[in-house]
Scaffold this motif. Sequence first.
Motif, PDB file in Angstrom:
ATOM      1  N   LEU A 251     -13.995   5.861   3.666  1.00  0.00           N
ATOM      2  CA  LEU A 251     -13.281   4.603   3.892  1.00  0.00           C
ATOM      3  C   LEU A 251     -13.073   4.450   5.394  1.00  0.00           C
ATOM      4  O   LEU A 251     -12.068   4.890   5.941  1.00  0.00           O
ATOM      5  CB  LEU A 251     -11.930   4.641   3.160  1.00  0.00           C
ATOM      6  N   SER A 252     -14.059   3.822   6.034  1.00  0.00           N
ATOM      7  CA  SER A 252     -14.020   3.783   7.492  1.00  0.00           C
ATOM      8  C   SER A 252     -14.505   2.434   8.022  1.00  0.00           C
ATOM      9  O   SER A 252     -14.920   1.558   7.270  1.00  0.00           O
ATOM     10  CB  SER A 252     -14.892   4.897   8.070  1.00  0.00           C
ATOM     11  N   ILE A 253     -14.463   2.338   9.328  1.00  0.00           N
ATOM     12  CA  ILE A 253     -14.896   1.122  10.011  1.00  0.00           C
ATOM     13  C   ILE A 253     -16.342   0.780   9.649  1.00  0.00           C
ATOM     14  O   ILE A 253     -16.720  -0.379   9.633  1.00  0.00           O
ATOM     15  CB  ILE A 253     -14.710   1.260  11.546  1.00  0.00           C
TER      16      ILE A 253
ATOM     17  N   VAL B 297      -4.921  -2.886  -8.787  1.00  0.00           N
ATOM     18  CA  VAL B 297      -4.683  -1.453  -8.630  1.00  0.00           C
ATOM     19  C   VAL B 297      -5.815  -0.884  -7.784  1.00  0.00           C
ATOM     20  O   VAL B 297      -6.981  -1.039  -8.125  1.00  0.00           O
ATOM     21  CB  VAL B 297      -4.638  -0.736  -9.997  1.00  0.00           C
ATOM     22  N   PHE B 298      -5.453  -0.252  -6.682  1.00  0.00           N
ATOM     23  CA  PHE B 298      -6.432   0.412  -5.833  1.00  0.00           C
ATOM     24  C   PHE B 298      -6.580   1.845  -6.309  1.00  0.00           C
ATOM     25  O   PHE B 298      -5.585   2.563  -6.445  1.00  0.00           O
ATOM     26  CB  PHE B 298      -5.988   0.426  -4.373  1.00  0.00           C
ATOM     27  N   GLU B 299      -7.822   2.266  -6.532  1.00  0.00           N
ATOM     28  CA  GLU B 299      -8.113   3.642  -6.928  1.00  0.00           C
ATOM     29  C   GLU B 299      -8.849   4.309  -5.772  1.00  0.00           C
ATOM     30  O   GLU B 299     -10.014   4.033  -5.518  1.00  0.00           O
ATOM     31  CB  GLU B 299      -8.946   3.665  -8.202  1.00  0.00           C
ATOM     32  N   ILE B 300      -8.113   5.178  -5.074  1.00  0.00           N
ATOM     33  CA  ILE B 300      -8.642   5.883  -3.910  1.00  0.00           C
ATOM     34  C   ILE B 300      -8.900   7.332  -4.317  1.00  0.00           C
ATOM     35  O   ILE B 300      -7.978   8.009  -4.778  1.00  0.00           O
ATOM     36  CB  ILE B 300      -7.639   5.836  -2.735  1.00  0.00           C
ATOM     37  N   PRO B 301     -10.119   7.816  -4.162  1.00  0.00           N
ATOM     38  CA  PRO B 301     -10.394   9.215  -4.515  1.00  0.00           C
ATOM     39  C   PRO B 301      -9.457  10.167  -3.769  1.00  0.00           C
ATOM     40  O   PRO B 301      -9.164   9.962  -2.585  1.00  0.00           O
ATOM     41  CB  PRO B 301     -11.847   9.423  -4.075  1.00  0.00           C
ATOM     42  N   ALA B 302      -9.012  11.213  -4.451  1.00  0.00           N
ATOM     43  CA  ALA B 302      -8.046  12.153  -3.865  1.00  0.00           C
ATOM     44  C   ALA B 302      -8.549  12.758  -2.558  1.00  0.00           C
ATOM     45  O   ALA B 302      -7.779  12.960  -1.627  1.00  0.00           O
ATOM     46  CB  ALA B 302      -7.711  13.257  -4.865  1.00  0.00           C
ATOM     47  N   GLY B 303      -9.829  13.037  -2.468  1.00  0.00           N
ATOM     48  CA  GLY B 303     -10.375  13.652  -1.266  1.00  0.00           C
ATOM     49  C   GLY B 303     -11.018  12.672  -0.307  1.00  0.00           C
ATOM     50  O   GLY B 303     -11.792  13.065   0.564  1.00  0.00           O
ATOM     51  N   ALA B 304     -10.697  11.395  -0.448  1.00  0.00           N
ATOM     52  CA  ALA B 304     -11.331  10.364   0.378  1.00  0.00           C
ATOM     53  C   ALA B 304     -11.115  10.629   1.861  1.00  0.00           C
ATOM     54  O   ALA B 304     -10.041  11.030   2.286  1.00  0.00           O
ATOM     55  CB  ALA B 304     -10.792   8.988   0.011  1.00  0.00           C
ATOM     56  N   GLU B 305     -12.159  10.375   2.622  1.00  0.00           N
ATOM     57  CA  GLU B 305     -12.099  10.461   4.070  1.00  0.00           C
ATOM     58  C   GLU B 305     -11.880   9.043   4.590  1.00  0.00           C
ATOM     59  O   GLU B 305     -12.682   8.151   4.328  1.00  0.00           O
ATOM     60  CB  GLU B 305     -13.421  11.012   4.594  1.00  0.00           C
ATOM     61  N   ALA B 306     -10.784   8.843   5.301  1.00  0.00           N
ATOM     62  CA  ALA B 306     -10.438   7.494   5.755  1.00  0.00           C
ATOM     63  C   ALA B 306     -10.099   7.507   7.238  1.00  0.00           C
ATOM     64  O   ALA B 306      -9.760   8.540   7.799  1.00  0.00           O
ATOM     65  CB  ALA B 306      -9.251   6.966   4.950  1.00  0.00           C
ATOM     66  N   ASP B 307     -10.185   6.327   7.829  1.00  0.00           N
ATOM     67  CA  ASP B 307      -9.735   6.171   9.206  1.00  0.00           C
ATOM     68  C   ASP B 307      -8.689   5.059   9.247  1.00  0.00           C
ATOM     69  O   ASP B 307      -8.341   4.465   8.226  1.00  0.00           O
ATOM     70  CB  ASP B 307     -10.903   5.936  10.167  1.00  0.00           C
ATOM     71  N   LEU B 308      -8.212   4.796  10.440  1.00  0.00           N
ATOM     72  CA  LEU B 308      -7.129   3.832  10.599  1.00  0.00           C
ATOM     73  C   LEU B 308      -7.522   2.423  10.154  1.00  0.00           C
ATOM     74  O   LEU B 308      -6.684   1.666   9.676  1.00  0.00           O
ATOM     75  CB  LEU B 308      -6.651   3.823  12.052  1.00  0.00           C
ATOM     76  N   SER B 309      -8.799   2.066  10.261  1.00  0.00           N
ATOM     77  CA  SER B 309      -9.213   0.724   9.840  1.00  0.00           C
ATOM     78  C   SER B 309      -8.931   0.504   8.349  1.00  0.00           C
ATOM     79  O   SER B 309      -8.559  -0.594   7.941  1.00  0.00           O
ATOM     80  CB  SER B 309     -10.695   0.479  10.141  1.00  0.00           C
ATOM     81  N   PHE B 310      -9.091   1.550   7.553  1.00  0.00           N
ATOM     82  CA  PHE B 310      -8.808   1.430   6.123  1.00  0.00           C
ATOM     83  C   PHE B 310      -7.310   1.238   5.880  1.00  0.00           C
ATOM     84  O   PHE B 310      -6.901   0.397   5.084  1.00  0.00           O
ATOM     85  CB  PHE B 310      -9.316   2.653   5.349  1.00  0.00           C
ATOM     86  N   VAL B 311      -6.497   2.001   6.572  1.00  0.00           N
ATOM     87  CA  VAL B 311      -5.039   1.858   6.429  1.00  0.00           C
ATOM     88  C   VAL B 311      -4.623   0.440   6.809  1.00  0.00           C
ATOM     89  O   VAL B 311      -3.838  -0.201   6.102  1.00  0.00           O
ATOM     90  CB  VAL B 311      -4.291   2.901   7.296  1.00  0.00           C
ATOM     91  N   GLN B 312      -5.166  -0.074   7.891  1.00  0.00           N
ATOM     92  CA  GLN B 312      -4.851  -1.438   8.319  1.00  0.00           C
ATOM     93  C   GLN B 312      -5.301  -2.457   7.274  1.00  0.00           C
ATOM     94  O   GLN B 312      -4.593  -3.434   7.008  1.00  0.00           O
ATOM     95  CB  GLN B 312      -5.499  -1.731   9.672  1.00  0.00           C
TER      96      GLN B 312
END
Length: 109
Positions: A17-19, A40-55
């Motif tokens: 989950l990135s830019i 409902v958002f289903e995010i995998p437990a081990g998902a790799e994310a960056d700040l763009s996803f949080v935003q």
Amino acid sequence: MNMDNQLRDSVLFPDVLSIRNVSDLRANIISALDSNERIVFEIPAGAEADLSFVQLVESARRQAKALGKSLTLSSPVGERLLKVLERAGFVEAFTAEDAKFWLHKEVTA
């Protein structure tokens, strides 16, 4: 399918989950917000994310609220995403509503 299911949709996110894929993620979120009352958002437990996803998620939360719609996570965020939230200063600034959304924690005073 009953009416309740027609008004609820799950958005299944990939493990990254990135830019690099934020445009596709955004399109999926917009589609869900346009078509459903409860998302409902289903995010995998081990998902790799960056700040763009949080935003992106924070923006979707605000949009859902403005539209009078419900947006939740299927489960608390995993450790990797939690670290992104911590590094960006979100966790220390969480309101009770934020803690409930991201961590599924009820805060009592």
